[in-house]
Scaffold this motif. Structure first.
Motif, short mmCIF file in Angstrom:
data_model
loop_
_atom_site.label_atom_id
_atom_site.label_comp_id
_atom_site.label_asym_id
_atom_site.label_seq_id
_atom_site.Cartn_x
_atom_site.Cartn_y
_atom_site.Cartn_z
N ARG A 37 -39.27 -10.90 16.74
CA ARG A 37 -39.98 -12.04 16.17
C ARG A 37 -41.47 -11.80 16.30
O ARG A 37 -41.93 -11.13 17.23
CB ARG A 37 -39.57 -13.34 16.87
N SER A 74 -45.57 -18.87 4.78
CA SER A 74 -44.28 -18.79 4.09
C SER A 74 -43.99 -17.38 3.60
O SER A 74 -42.84 -16.93 3.61
CB SER A 74 -44.23 -19.79 2.93
N ASP A 126 -42.97 -15.24 6.59
CA ASP A 126 -41.65 -15.68 7.03
C ASP A 126 -40.57 -15.16 6.10
O ASP A 126 -39.50 -14.74 6.55
CB ASP A 126 -41.61 -17.21 7.11
N GLY A 132 -37.34 -14.58 8.21
CA GLY A 132 -37.30 -15.75 9.09
C GLY A 132 -37.62 -15.44 10.54
O GLY A 132 -37.11 -16.11 11.44
N ARG A 133 -38.50 -14.46 10.78
CA ARG A 133 -38.82 -14.09 12.16
C ARG A 133 -40.21 -14.55 12.60
O ARG A 133 -40.69 -14.15 13.67
CB ARG A 133 -38.71 -12.57 12.33
N GLN A 158 -37.31 -19.90 7.01
CA GLN A 158 -36.78 -20.85 8.00
C GLN A 158 -36.92 -22.27 7.46
O GLN A 158 -37.92 -22.61 6.83
CB GLN A 158 -37.52 -20.71 9.33
N LYS A 159 -35.94 -23.09 7.72
CA LYS A 159 -35.95 -24.46 7.23
C LYS A 159 -36.02 -25.45 8.40
O LYS A 159 -35.31 -25.27 9.38
CB LYS A 159 -34.69 -24.74 6.39
N HIS A 187 -39.32 -25.17 8.16
CA HIS A 187 -40.47 -24.26 8.19
C HIS A 187 -40.43 -23.52 9.53
O HIS A 187 -39.68 -23.90 10.45
CB HIS A 187 -41.79 -25.04 8.04
N PRO A 188 -41.22 -22.48 9.70
CA PRO A 188 -41.26 -21.80 11.01
C PRO A 188 -41.70 -22.77 12.11
O PRO A 188 -42.45 -23.72 11.84
CB PRO A 188 -42.32 -20.71 10.80
#
Length: 283
Positions: free
Chosen positions: A78, A99, A102, A107-108, A172-173, A175-176
């Motif tokens: 990550r 975004s 990400d 998504g990390r 990622q949902k 958001h991060p």
């Protein structure tokens, strides 16, 4: 308890790709990069931590570009800003950067944010130092709207835009995670108000005592937040096994150790030392 590292990348240091690979190979969870766009030569603001400013503060690479390089060279690590100065960043541009990284990292991305201590640096960006905390809140609220709505709009005192379209949305949902850096109680309150976690420096344990954890969790409950949804990441942790065990007992979610802005020959022994601690900790 997860373990990560924070690094000031410069032209003279180990570079993000190789360091990311070295961290991932040793089983570490994350790599973090601080942000300073510059250091004014007339600086009079007091540095808030021990040790004083070093050259790496003004030689520091852009965190998003460094982190994207590290993410591209790894598959599980990550990557996070530790921390990004949103008071010095346009929220529409920054929303797209967050975004994008990400999405590109699958998504990390971890969005560590803070409001800055360097008055001269902040004011060089046209930000009034005294109102920077409200500005940061509005910019983060505006970015959340951009990330989560098809046609976001935001109307605040400092940030104001009508309906727009912006993609990509984050991987990622919704958001991060937004992890707010700073000391208790003020940064902790900001974490409760608009964050998904809190980043104090390691000195909180000696300065404030463990009762600060109960106060933070009580603060979250009073605001209608579940403390479990506000994990704590402690930065600049020393290589002390007893201290690490203590943090784990206290329910700290993540610890992050500091790396100097050096080449491989200086950094790899530090990583090996921490890898041994990680094994002994059972992390």
């Amino acid at each position: 308890m997860k373990i990560g590292a924070v690094m000031f990348f410069t032209m003279e240091s180990m570079q993000p790709g190789p360091l990311g690979q070295a961290l991932e190979a040793r089983g570490f969870e994350s790599l973090w990069v601080p942000e300073h766009t510059h250091i004014p030569s007339s600086l009079s603001s007091a540095y808030p931590a021990s040790g004083g400013l070093v050259r790496a503060y003004y030689e520091l690479m852009d965190p998003f570009l460094a982190l994207n390089t590290a993410a591209n060279a790894t598959t599980r690590l990550r990557v996070g800003t530790g921390i990004a100065l949103v008071i010095q960043r346009d929220p529409i541009v920054t929303a797209k950067m967050v975004s994008t990284i990400d999405q590109l990292s699958g998504g990390r991305f971890l969005f560590g944010v803070g409001n800055g201590w360097n008055r001269e640096e902040v004011e060089n960006h046209g930000t009034a130092f005294e109102s920077r905390h409200k500005l940061a809140r509005e910019r983060i609220e505006a970015m959340k709207a951009i990330w989560t709505a098809d046609e976001p709009e935001y109307h605040g005192e400092f940030v104001d835009f009508d309906r727009m379209k912006q993609w990509p949305k984050p991987f990622q949902k919704p958001h991060p995670p937004i992890i707010v850096g700073g000391a208790f109680p003020y940064a902790a309150r900001r974490a409760v108000r608009y964050g998904d976690g809190w980043i104090p420096r390691d000195d909180w344990l000696d300065r404030d005592g463990i009762e600060i954890l109960d106060k933070f969790r009580a603060m979250a409950r009073e605001a209608g937040r579940d403390p479990a949804g506000l994990p704590i990441t402690t930065f600049r942790v020393p290589p002390d096994l007893d201290r690490l065990k203590r943090y784990r007992e206290l329910g700290i979610d993540r610890v992050v150790f500091s790396l100097p802005a050096e080449k491989e020959d200086k950094l790899l022994p530090i990583l090996d030392q921490w890898a041994d601690l990680q094994v002994r900790l059972g992390a």
